[in-house]
Scaffold this motif. Structure first.
Motif, short mmCIF file in Angstrom:
data_model
loop_
_atom_site.label_atom_id
_atom_site.label_comp_id
_atom_site.label_asym_id
_atom_site.label_seq_id
_atom_site.Cartn_x
_atom_site.Cartn_y
_atom_site.Cartn_z
N ASP A 47 4.59 -3.21 1.68
CA ASP A 47 3.25 -3.84 1.78
C ASP A 47 3.07 -4.42 3.19
N GLU A 70 -4.24 -8.87 3.12
CA GLU A 70 -3.59 -9.60 2.02
C GLU A 70 -2.31 -10.26 2.46
N GLU A 71 -1.45 -9.49 3.13
CA GLU A 71 -0.13 -10.05 3.46
C GLU A 71 -0.18 -10.97 4.68
N ASP A 90 -6.11 -4.28 1.95
CA ASP A 90 -5.03 -4.42 0.96
C ASP A 90 -4.10 -3.25 1.19
N ILE A 92 -1.24 -2.28 -0.06
CA ILE A 92 -0.88 -1.62 -1.32
C ILE A 92 -1.57 -2.39 -2.43
N ASP A 93 -2.60 -1.77 -3.02
CA ASP A 93 -3.21 -2.38 -4.21
C ASP A 93 -2.56 -1.70 -5.42
N THR A 95 0.89 -3.17 -6.24
CA THR A 95 2.30 -3.31 -5.84
C THR A 95 3.23 -3.25 -7.05
#
Ligand code: F1X
Ligand code: MG
Ligand code: MG
Length: 283
Positions: A47, A70-71, A90, A92-93, A95
């Motif tokens: 991610d 996100e991260e 995002d 990885i949506d 995860t």
């Protein structure tokens, strides 16, 4: 007239496709799983790596643009949606799906200017489906036009939703109360892809009539919200008002009648907004 954002959208598609390759390769290796807001809110180094790859590639071409990742937000970056050109990512949506090899994993890249999404790209990387939308120019999957379902009757519909990562019993009770109300309309079925972005692309594709959820984030929704609306769908707040990207609440449906019926069945609550910590945010 100069098309301001086509170059940016082309870059987003290329970056999402490249990120999908990284995700597929990572699936062949052991993944170190970490947790964020709870023991079931997972994140991996993939991610984080994918988000940085996307952001760095954008910065090289568009050095003045802003980001909501996100991260990056998880690492302390502010979550602020300004009028500036902003990439809402995002990496990885899904995860949890990625960790379990459940085959719905998406790379989601939205792009907003003046707080309005100008294009959205969702790459379902295990299905190799590239969902795209440009404001005012329709939605596509691998270049084929998308159109929401023409089903008018909720009793002939499939509804998608998710259970989220909040395990507070009071929140879980509200989630199940809403789920029971909707299931007992009755509807044909309830489905969960495990990723908001893909659930919304299923609405845009006409595979499900609606998706609702409380608790996801702006990076889950931004790109897919435009893919739904450009496929003829409607977006609404869970209490029936206008959709608000930062509210962590959404109903995405093929038509307003079904959206309003779902709104009437949801036991609503208001999680802390994505921009709650932003300077000058309403308390
Ligand atoms: O953390 P991730 O994987 O980017 O996203 C979390 C997520 O998959 O979980 C929710 C389902 O519970 C969805 O709304 C959201 O898309
Ligand atoms: Mg997500
Ligand atoms: Mg994610």
């Amino acid at each position: 007239m100069t098309d301001l954002w086509q170059d940016a959208m082309d870059h987003a598609v290329s970056a999402a496709r490249g990120a999908g390759q990284v995700v597929r390769e990572a699936l062949l290796e052991d993944r170190m799983v970490m947790v964020k807001s709870s023991s079931v809110d997972l994140v991996t180094q993939t991610d984080q790596k994918v988000e940085q790859l996307i952001i760095q590639s954008v910065k090289e071409k568009f050095p003045t643009h802003r980001f909501i990742g996100e991260e990056s937000v998880a690492a302390g970056e502010p979550c602020v949606l300004s009028d500036e050109p902003t990439w809402i990512i995002d990496p990885i949506d899904g995860t949890t799906n990625f960790v379990h090899r459940f085959p719905f994993v998406a790379v989601s890249i939205g792009f907003s200017v003046n707080k309005q999404v100008e294009f959205g790209v969702v790459y379902s990387c295990l299905e190799d489906k590239m969902f795209t939308a440009r404001r005012g120019r329709g939605s596509f999957c691998n270049g084929d036009p998308l159109q929401v379902s023409d089903q008018k009757a909720i009793k002939q519909s499939i509804i998608a939703t998710e259970f989220g990562s909040d395990r507070d019993p009071e929140v879980v009770d509200k989630i199940f109360s809403s789920l029971r109300n909707i299931l007992c309309i009755p509807v044909h079925g309830i489905r969960s892809a495990g990723t908001a972005a893909i659930n919304m692309c299923l609405v845009a594709s006409g595979c499900v009539e609606a998706y609702y959820e409380i608790g996801m984030h702006v990076w889950d929704l931004a790109a897919a919200s435009l893919i739904v609306s450009e496929a003829g769908g409607v977006l609404m707040d869970v209490e029936g008002g206008p959709f608000d990207l930062m509210s962590r609440r959404v109903i995405a449906a093929n038509n307003r009648t079904i959206a309003e019926r779902i709104s009437g069945e949801i036991q609503a609550y208001a999680p802390a907004r994505d921009d709650a910590a932003a300077p000058g945010a309403d308390p």
